[in-house]
Design a protein around this motif. Sequence first.
Motif, PDB file in Angstrom:
ATOM      1  N   GLN A   1      22.533 -32.223  -7.464  1.00 26.65           N
ATOM      2  CA  GLN A   1      21.738 -31.077  -7.039  1.00 26.65           C
ATOM      3  C   GLN A   1      21.028 -31.344  -5.703  1.00 26.65           C
ATOM      4  OE1 GLN A   1      21.058 -28.081  -9.540  1.00 26.65           O
ATOM      5  NE2 GLN A   1      23.099 -28.980  -9.573  1.00 26.65           N
ATOM      6  N   ALA A   2      20.785 -30.269  -4.961  1.00 22.96           N
ATOM      7  CA  ALA A   2      19.847 -30.330  -3.844  1.00 22.96           C
ATOM      8  C   ALA A   2      18.473 -30.035  -4.430  1.00 22.96           C
ATOM      9  CB  ALA A   2      20.212 -29.303  -2.785  1.00 22.96           C
ATOM     10  N   ALA A   3      17.526 -30.956  -4.289  1.00 23.24           N
ATOM     11  CA  ALA A   3      16.244 -30.841  -4.988  1.00 23.24           C
ATOM     12  C   ALA A   3      15.092 -31.117  -4.047  1.00 23.24           C
ATOM     13  CB  ALA A   3      16.199 -31.807  -6.168  1.00 23.24           C
ATOM     14  N   GLU A   4      14.022 -30.325  -4.194  1.00 25.14           N
ATOM     15  CA  GLU A   4      12.833 -30.518  -3.363  1.00 25.14           C
ATOM     16  C   GLU A   4      11.606 -29.985  -4.090  1.00 25.14           C
ATOM     17  OE1 GLU A   4      11.546 -29.408   1.207  1.00 25.14           O
ATOM     18  OE2 GLU A   4      13.540 -30.197   0.746  1.00 25.14           O
ATOM     19  N   PHE A   5      10.495 -30.724  -3.989  1.00 21.40           N
ATOM     20  CA  PHE A   5       9.241 -30.306  -4.619  1.00 21.40           C
ATOM     21  C   PHE A   5       8.557 -29.234  -3.788  1.00 21.40           C
ATOM     22  CE2 PHE A   5       4.585 -30.682  -4.960  1.00 21.40           C
ATOM     23  CZ  PHE A   5       4.433 -30.392  -6.304  1.00 21.40           C
ATOM     24  N   ARG A   6       8.025 -28.217  -4.485  1.00 20.84           N
ATOM     25  CA  ARG A   6       7.228 -27.184  -3.854  1.00 20.84           C
ATOM     26  C   ARG A   6       5.925 -27.016  -4.630  1.00 20.84           C
ATOM     27  NH1 ARG A   6       9.597 -27.998  -0.110  1.00 20.84           N
ATOM     28  NH2 ARG A   6      11.053 -26.708   1.085  1.00 20.84           N
ATOM     29  N   ALA A   7       4.809 -27.131  -3.932  1.00 19.45           N
ATOM     30  CA  ALA A   7       3.502 -26.934  -4.561  1.00 19.45           C
ATOM     31  C   ALA A   7       3.233 -25.456  -4.754  1.00 19.45           C
ATOM     32  CB  ALA A   7       2.407 -27.552  -3.694  1.00 19.45           C
ATOM     33  N   ASP A   8       2.522 -25.133  -5.813  1.00 18.51           N
ATOM     34  CA  ASP A   8       2.052 -23.763  -6.055  1.00 18.51           C
ATOM     35  C   ASP A   8       0.555 -23.771  -5.761  1.00 18.51           C
ATOM     36  OD1 ASP A   8       1.066 -21.373  -7.140  1.00 18.51           O
ATOM     37  OD2 ASP A   8       2.644 -21.298  -8.652  1.00 18.51           O
ATOM     38  N   TYR A   9       0.180 -23.274  -4.589  1.00 16.93           N
ATOM     39  CA  TYR A   9      -1.203 -23.420  -4.136  1.00 16.93           C
ATOM     40  C   TYR A   9      -2.180 -22.584  -4.965  1.00 16.93           C
ATOM     41  CZ  TYR A   9       0.395 -26.284  -0.296  1.00 16.93           C
ATOM     42  OH  TYR A   9       0.935 -27.313   0.427  1.00 16.93           O
ATOM     43  N   SER A  10      -1.732 -21.466  -5.494  1.00 15.03           N
ATOM     44  CA  SER A  10      -2.612 -20.679  -6.353  1.00 15.03           C
ATOM     45  C   SER A  10      -2.900 -21.423  -7.654  1.00 15.03           C
ATOM     46  CB  SER A  10      -1.989 -19.310  -6.657  1.00 15.03           C
ATOM     47  OG  SER A  10      -0.756 -19.455  -7.343  1.00 15.03           O
ATOM     48  N   MET A  11      -1.882 -22.133  -8.185  1.00 15.96           N
ATOM     49  CA  MET A  11      -2.078 -22.899  -9.414  1.00 15.96           C
ATOM     50  C   MET A  11      -2.910 -24.155  -9.164  1.00 15.96           C
ATOM     51  SD  MET A  11      -0.780 -21.015 -11.633  1.00 15.96           S
ATOM     52  CE  MET A  11      -0.836 -22.071 -13.064  1.00 15.96           C
ATOM     53  N   LEU A  12      -2.813 -24.702  -7.959  1.00 15.10           N
ATOM     54  CA  LEU A  12      -3.670 -25.840  -7.622  1.00 15.10           C
ATOM     55  C   LEU A  12      -5.132 -25.412  -7.603  1.00 15.10           C
ATOM     56  CD1 LEU A  12      -1.644 -27.598  -4.771  1.00 15.10           C
ATOM     57  CD2 LEU A  12      -1.860 -28.289  -7.170  1.00 15.10           C
ATOM     58  N   GLY A  13      -5.397 -24.234  -7.046  1.00 19.97           N
ATOM     59  CA  GLY A  13      -6.761 -23.709  -7.078  1.00 19.97           C
ATOM     60  C   GLY A  13      -7.233 -23.463  -8.490  1.00 19.97           C
TER      61      GLY A  13
END
Length: 206
Positions: free
Chosen positions: A75-87
Amino acid sequence: MRFSRRELRDFAAAWLALTVAFALFFNRGLLRGLLAGFVQPDVLLRIAAESLVVVGTGFLLHELAHKVAAVRFGQAAEFRADYSMLGLAVVSALAGFLFAAPGAVHHRGRITPRENGLIALAGPAVNAILAAGFLAVALLADGLVGAVGNLGFVVNILLAGFNMIPFGPLDGRTVLDWSTPVFAVSFALTAGVAAVVLFGPLLPAL
């Protein structure tokens, strides 16, 4: 295995936000103490350092496990943060509970349900292994090292148990879609222990 500039930035943002959230959650009076000037700089530094190291270890290795497994399956894989969930994680910690869903490793390519399930299971499995290692440290050491071991055990078992909840985008939903028996065993071993820790006498005070 490659990491884009955006991915590294998202990793850093999620690591920092979770560090703050867990520090506030495990130290309920920390914010009031800071505002009132009651918290000494050395105490604040110790809390921040312990949370940064322990949360960073649990969070980063969890997401890296997803990525490594996905890449292993082509797979092509990359992490993406969810900034609303971090808040939300920080706000929930201030409110006395913790909801930590900092983002996810997004992957694409042809894949079987089994491979998808194993990718999802990789993260909580790593947290469970880390929890066992930290528990051994907590049982064998005292002082600061023992405290770090205790914190590492609690943080990692909570991360493992929470992510195995079969809801929405959490790992447990994907594992359940692949295999009910694997999900049942994994959920019992992680969420069961996490519930005992969260609602029992094991929750640490830093």
